[in-house]
Enzyme design. Structure first.
Site, PDB file in Angstrom:
ATOM      1  N   SER A 236       0.766  -1.525  -0.124  1.00 45.92           N
ATOM      2  CA  SER A 236       0.055   0.274  -0.005  1.00 45.92           C
ATOM      3  C   SER A 236       0.796   1.291  -0.670  1.00 45.92           C
ATOM      4  O   SER A 236       0.188   2.635   0.150  1.00 45.92           O
ATOM      5  CB  SER A 236      -0.789  -0.240   1.045  1.00 45.92           C
ATOM      6  OG  SER A 236      -0.073  -0.094   2.261  1.00 45.92           O
TER       7      SER A 236
ATOM      8  N   LYS B 296      -5.897   3.843   8.933  1.00 48.03           N
ATOM      9  CA  LYS B 296      -5.224   4.986   7.837  1.00 48.03           C
ATOM     10  C   LYS B 296      -5.624   6.420   7.927  1.00 48.03           C
ATOM     11  O   LYS B 296      -4.831   7.736   8.070  1.00 48.03           O
ATOM     12  CB  LYS B 296      -5.027   3.978   7.129  1.00 48.03           C
ATOM     13  CG  LYS B 296      -3.947   3.123   6.655  1.00 48.03           C
ATOM     14  CD  LYS B 296      -3.770   2.907   4.813  1.00 48.03           C
ATOM     15  CE  LYS B 296      -3.040   1.009   4.831  1.00 48.03           C
ATOM     16  NZ  LYS B 296      -3.142   0.330   3.602  1.00 48.03           N
TER      17      LYS B 296
END
Length: 805
Positions: A693, A736
């Site tokens: 990611s 996140k």
């Protein structure tokens, strides 16, 4: 050298200065004794051949280690016995069987031959002694010990030729002859015999022999005492058994024989009362009939009795559920746990369908999430909301299939598996059954416990669950199974397919604050013997503990830190320091908990070239991730540091390949990379990092370093990038985003495919952040960089709509 005249010899034997040597294993030969020997090693047989063909004399020496097949000089003791070979017989297998008679003890001064056989220079040890009262006393003591040894059943071993020597101890006045005869005939340890052989003084030899005899006598006396006690105990048990049998016969005569069937009638009543299914009822009656025909002293009767107790103790009838009030159930769940919206919705949905249909198979739920988020504790709340019993079984470390399915009745001490044991413990056929830590089940040669769970956790077939011990089917379809796990990677696919997975993403800071204030603080204040009127935490103090003293997805460490503060306050109250209410403020935390343990990672204070803020997920929740890129003179190499995993390293290589293949669009020289090395570093190198990611963050940092264009300081990004520049969906979006919000970021760049996850983001976070969802790397660069890269062929790429909450 000395001369020897032995019975049967016509002339004296003279010891030569050099003589063949024969190594012995676990055997010591003393002078004056005849010993049978079997020799099969090549060097030993060669030495025997040389001795037999000359004067028939050979030195037998004991090996220090009997396992050595080809001993050398250092493997042999320095003292041995010169023996006369009386006869030799060669066996068909090639071994020599000989009779050797010990003549004299000798020192081995030096080996003169070691190749084909061993040969050594020798020096005789004289058999000297002095007549004294001490010597006479020792001789009498040894004789008395030998007599005691024989009385206790000691069995000296000797062949017929040594019998006369053994009998000499009753009248021989030669102490050395006495020692040699006894030491040869009693089974002492080899090292003890060798010690006696090497001693020169007759007094020392008698002393050592007396010590060894005393030890043997002591061991034999203890053994005899143990044997006597065992015999008495066996006699007592036999006597008690006979008396019990007689008492039983008398009782039967007095009662007309009714007591014999009392236990059988009790089992019959229990079997009728529990309401077993037809198949189980037939099995129970069959076993009861076997028990009725057996004597109570038959060992198998105990096994059958235990089996019938298990069958009659299990709940076979389905108790009616209490009428569930959905609002009350929801209230109970909210009372015990804050948040966990999806979990609570699933339970209320189950109750609603069950209320309407009246019959619904129990769901198989699997709560997956990091430690400390309330996976286990919510099981009790679910049971309370359903009005059912709660059973918890920990599966961590289980490696034996029998732990789940039970042991077969053929084994001594067998019993049912954990599931049937839990049902019996609950006393209910439809409890809430929690299987904790299902991801930590192991496997070994005893079977795979996870495979045994397949039947129990399958709603289509668990109505006929088979336990090895019960040997009959048990209906588990009404049980509500809940499993917990930290990760699903270690759960076998077949088992994972049977589970309805509900993920616990971890608590946000706001959720932790409310949990601490509503649940943890009242609980800990009460546990420490304080009252709410004696202590109070300011809201900002609680938030400071969450930020500075804990870093976790759950609240376990938060509860420990709160407990530490309350504990110190409780001490002050107990010592009578103050009767006033303690108000815990943020500035007081250093005195209670010490310096801050975790400094928050904040966004950059200014725009930087080659510096990008990424986003990651750990077991403790989301974190921001700084990615640094620097250029150095070199040959186009790529260096990645910061304890990166293989997947993240591949993301860095893919990012570099994208930049190199799009040099024209980025306004870079054609061979810009050939004289430069690229170093990518992710700080906090002690923490492992992995995953794809960070792809767009790595690419942006490399582009910024080569183009010298700074990256916006208040932008954070996450997303996987392909070689063609497409931005792919990532996981852990909520964690996140929360990390970006804590760090003071203003803009979050994320894959367009993650726009659907915005419903999981709290409202207060959506208000503070600007979200930009992208599908191509060009869109990322247009937003993240202070200005677009210069290119004569730069085309305008439409940016996805900005999502502003």
């Amino acid at each position: 050298m000395a001369d020897f005249i032995k019975p049967g010899l016509t002339s004296p034997l003279t010891l030569k200065p050099v003589i063949p040597v024969g190594p012995l294993r676990d055997t010591v030969i003393f002078p004056g004794n005849s010993v049978p020997i079997i020799s099969g090693r090549p060097k030993s047989k060669a030495a025997l051949d040389v001795a037999w063909n000359s004067d028939k004399l050979i030195v037998f020496v004991t090996q220090k280690n009997s396992k050595i097949e080809d001993p050398t000089e250092k493997d042999l003791y320095k003292v041995g016995t010169v023996c006369l070979i009386r006869r030799v017989v060669k066996n068909p297998e090639g071994e020599y069987t000989l009779q050797a008679e010990g003549l004299s003890r000798v020192y081995l001064k030096k080996f003169t031959k070691t190749d084909t056989y061993l040969e050594a220079e020798i020096e005789e040890i004289p058999e000297l002694y002095e007549r004294s009262d001490q010597t006479e006393a020792l001789i009498r003591t040894v004789r008395e010990q030998v007599r005691r040894f024989l009385e206790l059943g000691g069995n000296p071993f000797f062949d017929q030729s040594n019998f006369a020597n053994w009998s000499l101890f009753t009248y021989s006045d030669d102490p050395n002859q006495l020692v040699n005869s006894i030491a040869q005939s009693i089974d002492f340890k080899t090292i003890d015999k060798q010690q006696i052989l090497e001693m020169v003084s007759a007094v020392d030899r008698l002393h050592r022999l007396s010590e060894l005899l005393a030890k043997e006598i002591r061991i034999m006396e203890i053994s005899q005492k143990i044997s006597s006690q065992t015999q008495e105990r066996v006699s007592k048990i036999t006597k008690e058994a006979i008396l019990k049998e007689q008492m039983k016969s008398i009782e039967e005569e007095l009662s007309g024989g009714d007591s014999e069937h009392q236990e059988i009638r009790e089992f019959e009543m229990r079997i009728k009362r529990v309401g077993m299914p037809k198949e189980v009822l037939e099995k129970a009656k069959k076993e009861l009939a076997r028990l009725a025909k057996m004597s109570s002293y038959n060992p198998e009767a105990g096994y059958i009795r235990n089996y019938l107790e298990w069958l009659t103790d299990l709940p076979w009838r389905l108790q009616k559920d209490n009428k569930v009030n959905l609002k009350k159930a929801e209230q109970i769940l909210d009372e015990d746990h804050y948040g966990l919206k999806k979990v609570k919705e699933r339970i209320i949905e189950y109750l609603a369908v069950h209320k309407l249909s009246g019959k619904m198979r129990g769901p198989i739920l699997c709560f997956v999430g990091p430690p400390g988020v309330g996976k286990t504790s919510i099981g009790k709340s679910i049971a309370r909301a359903l009005g059912r019993k709660f059973i918890k079984v920990s599966l961590g470390g289980i490696r034996d299939e029998a732990e789940i399915r039970g042991h077969r009745r053929t084994y001594v001490g067998s019993m049912p598996g954990r599931i049937i044991q839990g049902i019996k413990q609950a006393g209910s056929k439809n409890p809430v059954f929690m299987l904790d830590e299902i991801d930590k089940i192991g496997t070994d040669y005893r079977g795979d416990p996870s495979a045994a769970l397949l039947e129990a956790l399958d709603p289509e077939q668990n109505e006929g669950f088979s336990d090895h011990y019960l040997e009959v089917s048990y209906d588990l379809s009404n049980v509500m199974f809940i499993t917990t796990a930290n990760i699903l990677d270690t759960v076998p696919p077949a088992l994972r397919d049977r589970l309805e997975v509900i993920r616990y993403p971890g608590y946000t800071e706001d959720e932790k604050f409310h949990i601490a204030k509503k649940f943890l603080l009242p609980k800990q204040i009460n546990n420490h013997g304080l009252k709410p009127t004696q202590i109070e935490f300011e809201d900002e103090a609680i938030r400071s503990i969450i930020r500075g003293y804990t870093r976790e997805a759950g609240v376990r460490n938060l509860e420990r830190e709160l407990s530490a503060v309350i504990r110190k306050v409780a001490r002050k109250v107990a010592e009578g320091e103050s009767n006033q209410k303690f108000i815990i403020k943020p500035q007081d935390l250093h005195g209670f908990l010490g310096p801050i343990k975790f400094l928050p990672l904040l966004a950059e204070k200014q725009d930087e070239v080659g510096m990008v803020t990424g986003l990651s997920v750990t077991e403790a929740g989301g974190e921001i991730l700084f990615i640094e890129v620097t250029l150095m003179p070199g040959k186009g190499g790529l260096l990645l540091t910061g304890q990166l995993g293989d997947v993240m390293k591949e993301s860095g290589q893919a990012a570099m390949s994208y930049v190199r293949s799009h040099w024209l669009q980025l306004g870079l020289p054609e061979r810009f990379f050939q004289k430069m090395d690229v170093h990518i570093h992710v700080p906090e190198g002690a923490i492992p990092k992995d995953g794809p990611s960070a792809g767009i963050a790595l690419t942006t940092a490399i582009v910024s370093a080569f183009t010298k264009i700074a990256v916006h300081k208040d932008v954070a990004m996450t997303g996987e990038v392909t070689l063609r520049g497409r931005v792919l969906e990532i996981g852990g979006f909520k964690e996140k985003v929360l990390a970006a919000h804590r760090a003071g970021v203003k803009v979050v760049i994320a894959p367009a495919d993650n726009e659907k996850d915005m419903e999981d983001i709290p409202d207060y976070v959506q208000k503070d952040l600007q979200f930009i969802f992208v599908s191509h790397m060009n869109e990322v660069l247009n937003v993240a960089l202070v200005k677009p890269p210069k290119s004569s062929q730069q085309k305008s790429v439409p940016v996805s709509p900005v999502y502003i909450a």
